[in-house]
Design an enzyme around this catalytic site. Sequence first.
Site, PDB file in Angstrom:
ATOM      1  N   LYS A  72       4.428 -11.632   2.998  1.00 47.62           N
ATOM      2  CA  LYS A  72       2.999 -11.801   2.726  1.00 47.62           C
ATOM      3  C   LYS A  72       2.814 -11.799   1.216  1.00 47.62           C
ATOM      4  O   LYS A  72       3.461 -11.010   0.510  1.00 47.62           O
ATOM      5  CB  LYS A  72       2.169 -10.674   3.359  1.00 47.62           C
ATOM      6  CG  LYS A  72       0.674 -10.790   3.022  1.00 47.62           C
ATOM      7  CD  LYS A  72      -0.202  -9.890   3.883  1.00 47.62           C
ATOM      8  CE  LYS A  72      -0.261  -8.457   3.440  1.00 47.62           C
ATOM      9  NZ  LYS A  72      -0.785  -8.247   2.063  1.00 47.62           N
ATOM     10  N   GLU A  80      -9.461  -9.601   3.572  1.00 47.65           N
ATOM     11  CA  GLU A  80      -9.755  -8.192   3.258  1.00 47.65           C
ATOM     12  C   GLU A  80     -11.107  -8.063   2.564  1.00 47.65           C
ATOM     13  O   GLU A  80     -11.394  -8.768   1.597  1.00 47.65           O
ATOM     14  CB  GLU A  80      -8.647  -7.595   2.358  1.00 47.65           C
ATOM     15  CG  GLU A  80      -8.934  -6.129   2.004  1.00 47.65           C
ATOM     16  CD  GLU A  80      -7.736  -5.362   1.466  1.00 47.65           C
ATOM     17  OE1 GLU A  80      -6.616  -5.897   1.445  1.00 47.65           O
ATOM     18  OE2 GLU A  80      -7.947  -4.194   1.063  1.00 47.65           O
ATOM     19  N   SER A 104       0.837  -1.207   0.000  1.00 43.20           N
ATOM     20  CA  SER A 104       0.000   0.000   0.000  1.00 43.20           C
ATOM     21  C   SER A 104       0.870   1.255   0.000  1.00 43.20           C
ATOM     22  O   SER A 104       0.400   2.346  -0.317  1.00 43.20           O
ATOM     23  CB  SER A 104      -0.928   0.003   1.227  1.00 43.20           C
ATOM     24  OG  SER A 104      -0.206  -0.294   2.407  1.00 43.20           O
ATOM     25  N   ASP A 137       5.458  -7.305   2.359  1.00 44.32           N
ATOM     26  CA  ASP A 137       4.673  -7.715   1.192  1.00 44.32           C
ATOM     27  C   ASP A 137       5.565  -8.051   0.010  1.00 44.32           C
ATOM     28  O   ASP A 137       6.541  -7.338  -0.265  1.00 44.32           O
ATOM     29  CB  ASP A 137       3.761  -6.551   0.747  1.00 44.32           C
ATOM     30  CG  ASP A 137       2.318  -6.751   1.173  1.00 44.32           C
ATOM     31  OD1 ASP A 137       1.925  -7.884   1.506  1.00 44.32           O
ATOM     32  OD2 ASP A 137       1.576  -5.742   1.164  1.00 44.32           O
TER      33      ASP A 137
HETATM   34  O1  KIV Z   1      -0.451  -3.479   1.512  1.00 44.79           O
HETATM   35  C1  KIV Z   1      -1.110  -3.436   2.559  1.00 44.79           C
HETATM   36  O2  KIV Z   1      -1.098  -2.439   3.290  1.00 44.79           O
HETATM   37  C2  KIV Z   1      -1.908  -4.608   2.913  1.00 44.79           C
HETATM   38  C3  KIV Z   1      -2.865  -4.459   4.047  1.00 44.79           C
HETATM   39  C4  KIV Z   1      -4.001  -3.640   3.598  1.00 44.79           C
HETATM   40  C5  KIV Z   1      -3.290  -5.766   4.576  1.00 44.79           C
HETATM   41  O3  KIV Z   1      -1.806  -5.608   2.289  1.00 44.79           O
END
Ligand code: KIV
Length: 277
Positions: free
Chosen positions: A118, A186, A50, A88
């Site tokens: 993730k 989500e 994000s 991520d």
């Molecule tokens: O990228 C992010 O911030 C996320 C969260 C919204 C879980 O994947």
Amino acid sequence: MSATARKTAPLPDDIRAMKGGTPIVSLTAYTTPMAQMMDAHCDFVLVGDSLGMVLHGLPSTLGVTMEMMVMHGQAVARGLSSAMMVIDMPFGSYEEGPEQAFRNAARLMAETGAGAVKLEGGVAMADTIAFLVARGIPVMAHVGLTPQSINTLGGYKVQGRGDAGAALKADAEAVAAAGAFAVVLEKVPETLANTITEALDIPTIGIGASAGCDGQILVVDDMLGLFTAFKAKFVKRYAELGKDGEAAIAAYAEDVRARRFPGPEHVFADTVPGAKT
Ligand code: KIV
């Protein structure tokens, strides 16, 4: 386990063990000062992709690169001492297959010190998750609204309503069976999120899901009111730092134009009073 009582960062297995207990607390972070602010209060901190939207002004997360994730991951790591860091995998860094995913996950962990990665996807990503976990890479999964797939999901819609609920539950079950230590849900209807939480033996981390999930996550810029381009229904604003910041900047601009800043306390005398010459 309370975040404040902890002396060392939890491991993915500690997060897994929190299933069904006190809710797991997490937020995203992208910089050292933000990480420092949340370190004592969160069980894990996510360096979320994000960051492309809330920090870099991109229209979606699709343009986020490995280099951006490494740079922000290193910054967040410098601010954490007690919360676990999850990072991520950006769009395009894992979908080709398990080997590509391993190469990039290993790089993210080696260069940032993250405790886990993730990645987005359910049944389609199960083999990749199993491959990573078998090779020492803890994986947090992410199902439901997966923002890297907005072009095939038809935008930022709630996922799993009606007949689509069974497929979403199958996604969550597939990532749990593949060895993920937790799964983000989500934008999933509340009752479906509760059903999935009851069915899985790993923690569910909700964002736009249910208070019944095993934990919650929010994008920090959303909950602090720093990202104001839009506000999703699931965001609760705990502060209005964007508005407060703009007001402070306007006050500074007025002070400078009126020569009220700098004041006498902000400038230096020719000599230091009392100093020996
Ligand atoms: O990228 C992010 O911030 C996320 C969260 C919204 C879980 O994947």
